[in-house]
Design a protein around this motif. Structure first.
Motif, PDB file in Angstrom:
ATOM      1  N   GLN A   1       0.854  -1.242   0.038  1.00  0.00           N
ATOM      2  CA  GLN A   1       0.061  -0.095   0.000  1.00  0.00           C
ATOM      3  C   GLN A   1       0.890   1.290   0.122  1.00  0.00           C
TER       4      GLN A   1
ATOM      5  N   TYR B   1       1.986   1.747  -3.508  1.00  0.00           N
ATOM      6  CA  TYR B   1       0.948   2.202  -4.343  1.00  0.00           C
ATOM      7  C   TYR B   1       0.691   3.870  -4.032  1.00  0.00           C
TER       8      TYR B   1
ATOM      9  N   CYS C   1       3.941   5.915  -5.664  1.00  0.00           N
ATOM     10  CA  CYS C   1       4.072   5.605  -7.043  1.00  0.00           C
ATOM     11  C   CYS C   1       3.843   6.554  -7.913  1.00  0.00           C
TER      12      CYS C   1
ATOM     13  N   TRP D   1       1.511   7.031 -10.009  1.00  0.00           N
ATOM     14  CA  TRP D   1       1.324   6.773 -11.468  1.00  0.00           C
ATOM     15  C   TRP D   1       0.238   7.601 -12.201  1.00  0.00           C
TER      16      TRP D   1
END
Length: 548
Positions: free
Chosen positions: A356, A359, A362, A364
């Motif tokens: 987590q 994520y 990141c 993105w």
């Protein structure tokens, strides 16, 4: 002076009992959030679970006390995990302590010389690239524990090596461990949608322990991997200093310092927007330096401001550094009283927490937007930094990212500089523009853009004189800056012109170029009368020289 004034002292001037109560409550809540994260990030960094808490306690206290933000919460963060693991694998704890002490000194020096604003010169593409790369390395690094794979004694350091060993031993997957990991990951994702007050990571830890103990699952726990886990206060860690080790750790020290500066100041900026305050960037760097030195001297790892924990502090009412200090004291109590119980935490649960974390960091979405809309040069820097972070390490990624970014920036700036000459109908006729006629013996060239080493050769290639030219006018109203190389090129241009009997007159030289020319005695070399404030005055001077 501003950079010698910790924010804590300023906050105490108008401190109230009501705010103290809010800071205490917020500090305790943030400590509960930081507990599993500190342990997980320490394990991801290649050390035991205790150093994670040592870091949150010592660095968290010192950075809150000496820092320049009212609400910053500091501790171990994911950004340091890969570089710390690499240092420990090659040079052990001595290498990490030396690298972090040097990084702390660098941060303090940066604060003292008021270099806090210089961090903005780190391109966004580089920070986005290495942040995404770190997220991928953390993700891959946790495959082993999440799936319960047996590496059969192998201890790969590089991310790609970890991936290779994982797939070569994929037949050893522990499905019980994978089940625990999946359930804990589901708790981390679903719990916050319904319950905001209690941190999901704490619930995931309890669920993981309950599954392993209640169902008697054969899953590695912290106690299995770290049987010597113990409670108690940290002791002072004195490294074995050597010139060779100091020299070897210098690049790592700069990387740690840069990361600590970037992440802490970014966190402080985000916090400013949430509480409508303004942090002191230079004081924050000093606080980060002191905190990191203190952390590793007491058995911890590098630390910096943590955006998620800082945001949690703000949401729970923390408004002064007292909340960060309470957070550290709470963790100290937990370390002394509850640390032995950490041995029951399953490793797949730790892996799920780090999944987590990876994520959340990141980025993105910003990464995808940059790839879609950014210029090609920025995309090159972004992708290069990302790939180098994953394939090699953060030191290589930042070094090459900055080198390539600077080269591409120089290229881009050189494309913005132009030298254009006024066009004459025929060389034996005078040219008439919208303002006034210009005699054929006068040639006018206008320079647009910065003059620096990347375009210095353009002066020799683009500016020329005819056999009948007597005066060369260089119009510089659109030149904001000049460096030594370009100034040398201008000096060479004047020398060549004088050999041909041509006088050079400069028009509208801006402040920075003029200051450079004065320091280099260039104005005296050319003649002060040959520097005019505008093109009309420069042409008047040129006509006077032609008619003499």
């Amino acid at each position: 002076m501003e950079c010698f004034k910790p924010m804590l002292f300023s906050c105490m001037k108008k401190y109230s009992k009501e705010q103290f109560a809010k800071d205490v409550v917020s500090g305790i809540i943030v400590a509960i959030i930081a507990l599993p994260l500190s342990i997980a990030l320490a394990l991801a960094s290649g050390v035991g679970p205790e150093p994670g808490l040592y870091t949150a306690i010592v660095a968290g206290f010192l950075i809150s006390f000496f820092g320049g933000s009212t609400v910053q919460i500091a501790g171990p963060t994911a950004a340091f995990a890969t570089i710390v693991a690499g240092i420990i694998a090659t040079d052990g704890m001595d290498g990490l302590i030396i690298a972090t002490i040097m990084a702390g000194i660098i941060l303090i020096v940066l604060g003292l010389i008021k270099a806090g604003a210089l961090i903005k010169f780190i391109p966004y593409t580089i920070t986005t690239g290495f942040t995404a790369g770190i997220a991928v390395t953390i993700l891959i690094g946790q495959f082993k524990d999440f799936f319960g794979v047996d590496f059969k004694g192998e201890k790969p350091i590089e991310t790609i090596d970890k991936l290779k060993v994982f797939f070569s031993n994929i037949d050893t997957i522990n499905y019980q461990a994978m089940l625990v990991g999946i359930v804990c990951l589901a708790v981390l994702i679903i719990w916050p949608k319904f319950f905001q007050k209690i941190p999901a990571s704490i619930i995931a830890v309890f669920v993981g322990i309950a599954m392993v103990k209640g169902l008697n699952l054969k899953v590695n726990t912290i106690g299995v991997l770290y049987p010597d886990l113990k409670a108690g206060l940290p002791s002072v860690s004195v490294p074995h200093f050597s010139f060779a080790l100091i020299k070897n750790e210098m690049p790592n020290a700069f990387t740690i310092a840069i990361l600590a500066a970037i992440e802490s100041l970014l966190s402080a900026v985000v916090a400013d927007g949430m509480v409508n305050s303004k942090h002191r960037s230079n004081q924050e760097l000093i606080g980060q330096g002191i905190g990191n030195i203190g952390s590793v001297l007491f058995g911890g790892i590098p630390a910096t401001g943590a955006i998620a924990r800082t945001a949690a502090n703000i949401k729970n009412g923390g408004r002064t550094p007292i909340a960060g200090i309470v957070h550290s004291i709470t963790l100290l109590v937990i370390l002394v009283v509850l640390m032995p119980y950490a041995k029951f935490i399953p490793m797949p649960c730790i892996a799920a927490i780090l999944f987590q974390v990876a994520y959340n960091m990141c980025q993105w979405r910003p990464f995808a937007r940059l790839v879609k809309y950014a210029p090609k040069s920025d995309i090159i820097v972004l992708v290069l930094t990302f790939v180098l972070t994953v394939v090699f390490d953060l030191v290589v990624a930042i070094e090459w990212g900055m080198i390539v970014a600077c080269i591409l920036f120089i290229k881009r700036m050189s494309e913005e500089t132009h030298v254009s000459g006024w066009t004459y109908q025929r060389d034996d006729e005078e040219f008439v523009d919208d303002l006034r006629p210009v005699a054929k013996e006068i040639r006018v060239f206008e320079i647009t853009g910065p003059l620096f080493f990347g375009v210095s050769d353009m002066l020799a290639e683009s500016i020329n004189v005819k056999d009948f030219t007597k005066v060369l006018v260089i119009r510089m109203r659109s030149v904001p800056a000049i460096d030594v190389t370009a100034l040398r090129a201008l000096r060479d241009l004047v020398d060549r012109a004088e050999k041909k009997g041509v006088t050079v007159v400069f028009s509208h030289v801006n402040e920075q170029p003029r200051h450079m020319m004065e320091k280099a005695d260039f104005i005296n070399r050319v003649g002060a009368d040959n520097f005019q404030p505008n093109i009309d005055a420069a042409l008047d001077r040129a006509e006077k020289l032609v008619n003499n």
